[in-house]
Scaffold this motif. Structure first.
Motif, PDB file in Angstrom:
ATOM      1  N   LYS A   7       0.833  -1.203   0.000  1.00  0.00           N
ATOM      2  CA  LYS A   7       0.000   0.000   0.000  1.00  0.00           C
ATOM      3  C   LYS A   7       0.865   1.251   0.000  1.00  0.00           C
ATOM      4  O   LYS A   7       0.603   2.202  -0.736  1.00  0.00           O
ATOM      5  CB  LYS A   7      -0.925  -0.005   1.219  1.00  0.00           C
ATOM      6  CG  LYS A   7      -1.875   1.180   1.268  1.00  0.00           C
ATOM      7  CD  LYS A   7      -2.801   1.080   2.469  1.00  0.00           C
ATOM      8  CE  LYS A   7      -3.754   2.268   2.517  1.00  0.00           C
ATOM      9  NZ  LYS A   7      -4.666   2.181   3.707  1.00  0.00           N
ATOM     10  N   GLN A   8       1.944   1.236   0.809  1.00  0.00           N
ATOM     11  CA  GLN A   8       2.783   2.424   0.851  1.00  0.00           C
ATOM     12  C   GLN A   8       3.557   2.605  -0.447  1.00  0.00           C
ATOM     13  O   GLN A   8       3.794   3.726  -0.885  1.00  0.00           O
ATOM     14  CB  GLN A   8       3.758   2.377   2.027  1.00  0.00           C
ATOM     15  CG  GLN A   8       4.485   3.724   2.145  1.00  0.00           C
ATOM     16  CD  GLN A   8       5.487   3.786   3.246  1.00  0.00           C
ATOM     17  OE1 GLN A   8       5.581   2.888   4.065  1.00  0.00           O
ATOM     18  NE2 GLN A   8       6.255   4.871   3.269  1.00  0.00           N
ATOM     19  N   LEU A   9       3.955   1.493  -1.072  1.00  0.00           N
ATOM     20  CA  LEU A   9       4.677   1.607  -2.335  1.00  0.00           C
ATOM     21  C   LEU A   9       3.806   2.268  -3.398  1.00  0.00           C
ATOM     22  O   LEU A   9       4.278   3.133  -4.158  1.00  0.00           O
ATOM     23  CB  LEU A   9       5.133   0.223  -2.806  1.00  0.00           C
ATOM     24  CG  LEU A   9       5.958   0.181  -4.101  1.00  0.00           C
ATOM     25  CD1 LEU A   9       7.216   1.040  -3.965  1.00  0.00           C
ATOM     26  CD2 LEU A   9       6.332  -1.253  -4.450  1.00  0.00           C
ATOM     27  N   GLN A  10       2.526   1.886  -3.453  1.00  0.00           N
ATOM     28  CA  GLN A  10       1.611   2.516  -4.411  1.00  0.00           C
ATOM     29  C   GLN A  10       1.421   3.986  -4.076  1.00  0.00           C
ATOM     30  O   GLN A  10       1.407   4.850  -4.963  1.00  0.00           O
ATOM     31  CB  GLN A  10       0.270   1.780  -4.404  1.00  0.00           C
ATOM     32  CG  GLN A  10       0.317   0.372  -4.959  1.00  0.00           C
ATOM     33  CD  GLN A  10       0.945   0.301  -6.342  1.00  0.00           C
ATOM     34  OE1 GLN A  10       0.593   1.073  -7.238  1.00  0.00           O
ATOM     35  NE2 GLN A  10       1.884  -0.623  -6.531  1.00  0.00           N
ATOM     36  N   SER A  11       1.266   4.282  -2.784  1.00  0.00           N
ATOM     37  CA  SER A  11       1.125   5.671  -2.351  1.00  0.00           C
ATOM     38  C   SER A  11       2.381   6.468  -2.681  1.00  0.00           C
ATOM     39  O   SER A  11       2.303   7.628  -3.111  1.00  0.00           O
ATOM     40  CB  SER A  11       0.842   5.716  -0.853  1.00  0.00           C
ATOM     41  OG  SER A  11       0.851   7.049  -0.377  1.00  0.00           O
ATOM     42  N   PHE A  12       3.546   5.845  -2.493  1.00  0.00           N
ATOM     43  CA  PHE A  12       4.811   6.518  -2.794  1.00  0.00           C
ATOM     44  C   PHE A  12       4.889   6.894  -4.267  1.00  0.00           C
ATOM     45  O   PHE A  12       5.327   7.996  -4.625  1.00  0.00           O
ATOM     46  CB  PHE A  12       5.980   5.604  -2.431  1.00  0.00           C
ATOM     47  CG  PHE A  12       7.326   6.173  -2.790  1.00  0.00           C
ATOM     48  CD1 PHE A  12       7.997   7.003  -1.907  1.00  0.00           C
ATOM     49  CD2 PHE A  12       7.918   5.871  -4.010  1.00  0.00           C
ATOM     50  CE1 PHE A  12       9.239   7.541  -2.242  1.00  0.00           C
ATOM     51  CE2 PHE A  12       9.151   6.411  -4.355  1.00  0.00           C
ATOM     52  CZ  PHE A  12       9.815   7.241  -3.470  1.00  0.00           C
ATOM     53  N   LYS A  13       4.472   5.990  -5.150  1.00  0.00           N
ATOM     54  CA  LYS A  13       4.522   6.261  -6.592  1.00  0.00           C
ATOM     55  C   LYS A  13       3.620   7.442  -6.957  1.00  0.00           C
ATOM     56  O   LYS A  13       3.986   8.280  -7.784  1.00  0.00           O
ATOM     57  CB  LYS A  13       4.124   5.014  -7.375  1.00  0.00           C
ATOM     58  CG  LYS A  13       5.149   3.887  -7.303  1.00  0.00           C
ATOM     59  CD  LYS A  13       4.664   2.648  -8.042  1.00  0.00           C
ATOM     60  CE  LYS A  13       5.699   1.534  -7.983  1.00  0.00           C
ATOM     61  NZ  LYS A  13       5.232   0.302  -8.667  1.00  0.00           N
TER      62      LYS A  13
END
Length: 427
Positions: free
Chosen positions: A200-206
């Motif tokens: 979830k954080q990786l998607q948010s980071f992108k």
């Protein structure tokens, strides 16, 4: 720390290795010792290790037989064999098992140290390669958590060159950057602390990375849906007041920079803005519409998007002023599109012949009254689809249609896709 298992039927050997060899120098830790192969195999049933150092000759199962069984449970582990003598058959079997090395007792400390140094580097390289899976979409949350087990505070970043202990190329806004993991903060185009839930954080980071590149800033505060601000803006547009339209553009700029929505949402908003103005002030050909959408979709920064919009408006306003009766009709449509509207009723309010008014509308906008009403209703429907979770039927009734089937038909004609498909494109 890399985990080491020592296996030897001589107690003094395992204890001596623990004392004499500074395993911590190579980021290693002896987590268990065993006096026979059976005990070692029992241990690895519930524990993973990175390195096994074992004697060959032990009561019962010998070291080579034990390694052959361990390979199934520890496919990435390294093995070092110790033996009181060097026998060709043992060496040959060890080579077939792809062990790291075969050392003859008594163990030469310098020889073992050089081997541990080499293995430590191999472990680190292998670990970094495995960590690249963190950036892969198909990796599950459990896999990522397992890969990062034992890692303390982590930072997820992006930069123009590979950095950190693991990195992977990533394409964003027509640029290639490198996502990377690091134990230190700083030296990145954009960076955030990395913690579970990782996917979830990786998607948010992108998303935030794209925002940072596009806007130059990132707002992490929850904001109202951007399209909720557009209704009053459209009411200003349909009045045809050039000065007020430019003021509304400045207002939208401020709202966008404060909320930094998804880049795709902002582009969609400004495409709608410029198309609404163009539809009111000149006749657009299909190729003109395509060119505008392509130009805005290709923008890599908010500043360049605003420059393009302002140049388009400036050129348009320099050559055109709208008929005030047509502007009045558009104002009514923009304000009361949810109601039952007819050209005849509006013409009576304006004290003008309905046929003549219809001709004026067609000449000024290249659309009929009914087409303008449908465009406004579908425009409002687009906003609701993107900014609310209302059902398609509720959206249909909210924008003034009483027939859901007809709503679908008009929406598909004007948007090229169904309401459901239009909503999904922004997910």
């Amino acid at each position: 720390m890399y985990k080491v298992l020592l296996v030897d039927d001589e107690y003094m050997i395992t204890e001596g290795l623990k004392v004499l060899i500074p395993f911590e120098k190579w980021k290693m830790e002896v987590v268990q010792t065993a006096n026979d192969a059976e005990a070692a195999l029992e241990y690895i049933k519930n524990h993973s290790v990175d390195l096994v150092i074992t004697d060959v000759n032990m009561p019962g199962m010998n070291g080579l037989e034990m390694i052959a069984q361990m390979k199934a449970s520890l496919p990435r582990a390294a093995f070092i064999i110790l033996s009181g003598y060097q026998e060709f058959d043992y060496v040959k079997t060890a080579l077939n098992l792809q062990v790291a090395d075969y050392l003859v007792k008594p163990v030469n400390k310098l020889e073992l140290a050089a081997l541990l140094e080499k293995l430590s580097k191999n472990f680190e390289q292998s670990s970094d390669q495995q960590l690249e899976r963190v950036f892969q979409d198909e990796s599950e949350e459990e896999d990522i958590a397992s890969l990062l087990e034992g890692k303390e505070r982590l930072w997820l970043g992006a930069d123009v060159v590979p950095k950190g202990f693991s990195s992977a190329p990533y394409r964003v806004l027509d640029r290639t950057l490198y996502l990377f993991l690091s134990s230190q903060r700083g030296g990145a185009v954009y960076q955030e602390e990395f913690a579970a839930p990782y996917k979830k954080q990786l998607q948010s980071f992108k998303v935030n990375l794209e925002k940072s590149l596009f806007y130059g800033t990132v707002s992490l505060q929850e904001t109202d849906p951007l399209f909720s601000y557009y209704e009053p803006v459209y009411r200003v547009i349909i009045q045809g007041n050039i000065a007020q339209i430019l003021e509304e553009l400045d207002l939208l700029e401020d709202i966008v920079l404060r909320s930094t929505p998804k880049v795709s949402i902002t582009k969609q908003l400004f495409i709608q803005f410029i198309m609404d103005v163009y539809h009111l002030f000149e006749h657009l050909k299909p190729e003109d519409i395509t060119a505008i959408i392509r130009e805005i979709d290709g923008m890599n920064s908010f500043d360049s998007l605003l420059v393009y919009i302002k140049l388009q408006l400036s050129g348009l306003f320099d050559q055109y002023r709208m008929n005030e009766n047509v502007a009045s009709v558009l104002e009514v449509i923009g304000r009361d599109y949810q109601k039952e509207l007819s050209l005849k009723d509006i013409s009576q309010e304006l004290y003008i012949n309905s046929v003549y008014l219809g001709q004026l509308i067609k000449r000024e906008t290249n659309s009929t009254f009914a087409e303008l009403l449908n465009k406004q209703r579908i425009k409002a429907a687009q906003q609701l689809l993107l900014s609310t979770n209302d059902s398609i039927e509720d959206v249909c009734y909210a924008v003034g249609y009483s027939n859901v089937g007809y709503f679908y038909k008009v929406f598909r004609k004007l948007c090229g896709k169904s309401p459901k498909a239009y909503r999904r494109q922004m997910d």
